[in-house]
Scaffold this active site. Sequence first.
Site, PDB file in Angstrom:
ATOM      1  CB  CYS A  50      20.950   1.331  35.370  1.00 42.93           C
ATOM      2  SG  CYS A  50      19.242   1.897  35.393  1.00 42.93           S
ATOM      3  CG  ASN A  51      18.259   4.110  38.798  1.00 46.65           C
ATOM      4  OD1 ASN A  51      17.967   3.226  39.604  1.00 46.65           O
ATOM      5  ND2 ASN A  51      17.416   4.558  37.902  1.00 46.65           N
ATOM      6  NE  ARG A  52      16.668   1.454  43.236  1.00 46.26           N
ATOM      7  CZ  ARG A  52      16.252   2.532  43.883  1.00 46.26           C
ATOM      8  NH1 ARG A  52      16.673   2.763  45.121  1.00 46.26           N
ATOM      9  NH2 ARG A  52      15.424   3.378  43.335  1.00 46.26           N
ATOM     10  CG  HIS A  99      14.393   2.231  50.741  1.00 46.57           C
ATOM     11  ND1 HIS A  99      14.467   3.435  50.056  1.00 46.57           N
ATOM     12  CD2 HIS A  99      15.306   1.408  50.140  1.00 46.57           C
ATOM     13  CE1 HIS A  99      15.381   3.347  49.104  1.00 46.57           C
ATOM     14  NE2 HIS A  99      15.900   2.129  49.138  1.00 46.57           N
ATOM     15  CD  GLU A 114      11.569   1.175  36.589  1.00 51.04           C
ATOM     16  OE1 GLU A 114      11.373   0.280  35.772  1.00 51.04           O
ATOM     17  OE2 GLU A 114      12.364   1.084  37.537  1.00 51.04           O
ATOM     18  CD  GLN A 116      14.324  -2.848  33.195  1.00 48.23           C
ATOM     19  OE1 GLN A 116      14.296  -1.648  32.986  1.00 48.23           O
ATOM     20  NE2 GLN A 116      15.245  -3.631  32.670  1.00 48.23           N
TER      21      GLN A 116
END
Length: 568
Positions: A50-52, A99, A114, A116
């Site tokens: 959702c964010n990468r 990374h 987190e 997940q």
Amino acid sequence: MSLLVVGLSHRSAPVSVLERASLNADAQLKLLQDTVAAEPAAEAAVLATCNRIELYADVDKFHAGVAELSTLLAQHSGVGLEELTPHLYVHYEDRAVHHLFSVACGLDSMVVGEGQILGQIKDSLARAQDLHTAGRLLNDLFQQALRVGKRAHSETGIDRAGQSLVTFGLEQLSAGADVQGWARGKKALVIGAGSMSSLAAATLARSGVAEIVVANRTFERAERLARILTEGDDTDVLARAVPMDAVPVELTRADVAVSCTGATGLVLTADAVAAAVQGRTGVPVEAAAVAVPEDRQGAETPLPVAGGDENCPLDLSSVPSGFSVLGEAAVAGMDAATLEQHGAWAAGGTAVDRPRETGRPGPEAEAELIGALAATATRVGRIPERRRPEPVAEAPRPAPVLFLLDLAMPRDVDAAAHRLAGVRLVDIESLADASADAPMAADVDMVRRIVADEVAAFGAAQRAARITPTVVALRSMAAEVVAGEIARLEGRLPGLDDKHRAEITQTVKRVVDKLLHAPTVRVKQLAAEPGGAGYADALRTLFDLDQETVASVSRAENSTTEKNRGPA
């Protein structure tokens, strides 16, 4: 070949760009296929959350690889390359490994720690394996990333540094109150039945909500999730499934709604949210108003016009009729003291003569000031006021009756719902803002050390693995030499019995093994060090090894890896 990653995340791009660049499942599959079909890449994997959005590849040329991967990301995301490029980051070789390991440990997540992301990395590897786009390098990399992430969570307290995005989102919805106390007895609507929605439903159930309604486009998946929630041993929540077209009705009954679907358009518009709130309260819902101070209400006070104002300290005789006294003609040639008097008069004060204070600018400085003010007036039509603006108080918003948590990318809930009275909306953008100030736990430093150690170990293992085919080819050549010499010996000594033949063969093999043992062990050690890639070439040159033989050994090892692969 070398590891390269090109991507963008919440750290490099605004949510609006991430939202437009998001890839659905079909787009991810097509991106993988096109990447391995491109000339610079031999392997590929996509990590999309959702964010990468990140594209990993094994490339033979750095610059060509960056150009190709960037172009492919732009093509498949639908965001133009020129617009996308400023938000892209590039990591190469050890930095790319570092990374991914940091991502796996939750250090690069919106909510630090987190867990997940481990499931998402596992899914990414499985997808690449199913399409046969992950070879030896990416299989090793992603499986090791999973192990590093699990080690970080088991050996440190990184879980205490943050929590899942769902938990963090619920904390933001509860405005700092205890989540379990806030959620107890509420009715929840979960839109979507994927991994994130399932996690949200389970978290809500453990938090003590009274009822969970699951809506999904595939009704069977909604039923399955509802059944899992109902049959769970750790909760006694009531759960049921509904089709997607029942969402408007269920939204009027829900206290909190969580949405995370793969839809490309809005699932909940602002009008739908407003209708749901009105259905609960019976009162029409409007955007929350901003209070205006009493002295600022109504039409804006017109500027004074030349020729009609009494007690103005300016000589208006030379000002053209109808020209604002704040305009250029009114200030040309005016000294600083008169400007101050006029400012006081325009603000409703009294224009009084003020003596020149010690240290005030002289005539030359005043002339420069006046010239600057005149230039400003020419450009904007008036002299900007330098008074501090009066604070504008916001009208108190009514207590929320509907709490919305939007975890989708692109967003499921219209951002305009933020402005609706009686609604509290938390989405990816507001979560990013809230998490920017989240405190970092001391355990984060421990995880960083784990990542650094694991990156060094992975790099050494990969460098050592690169020389393994050469060493295997060398030993194969030595075995062929031994076999040839034993055959020649049998020709010279035809009466040699089996016992003596076996003893001679074993002796020759031991001699060869002892001669090769030290150099092969040492060359593996040297190759594992930074800059050790040249030892394989040196070994091939010294022993005149056939390059094709080495390549065939490498292909055989990759084929074995392909058969035995599997996520950790």
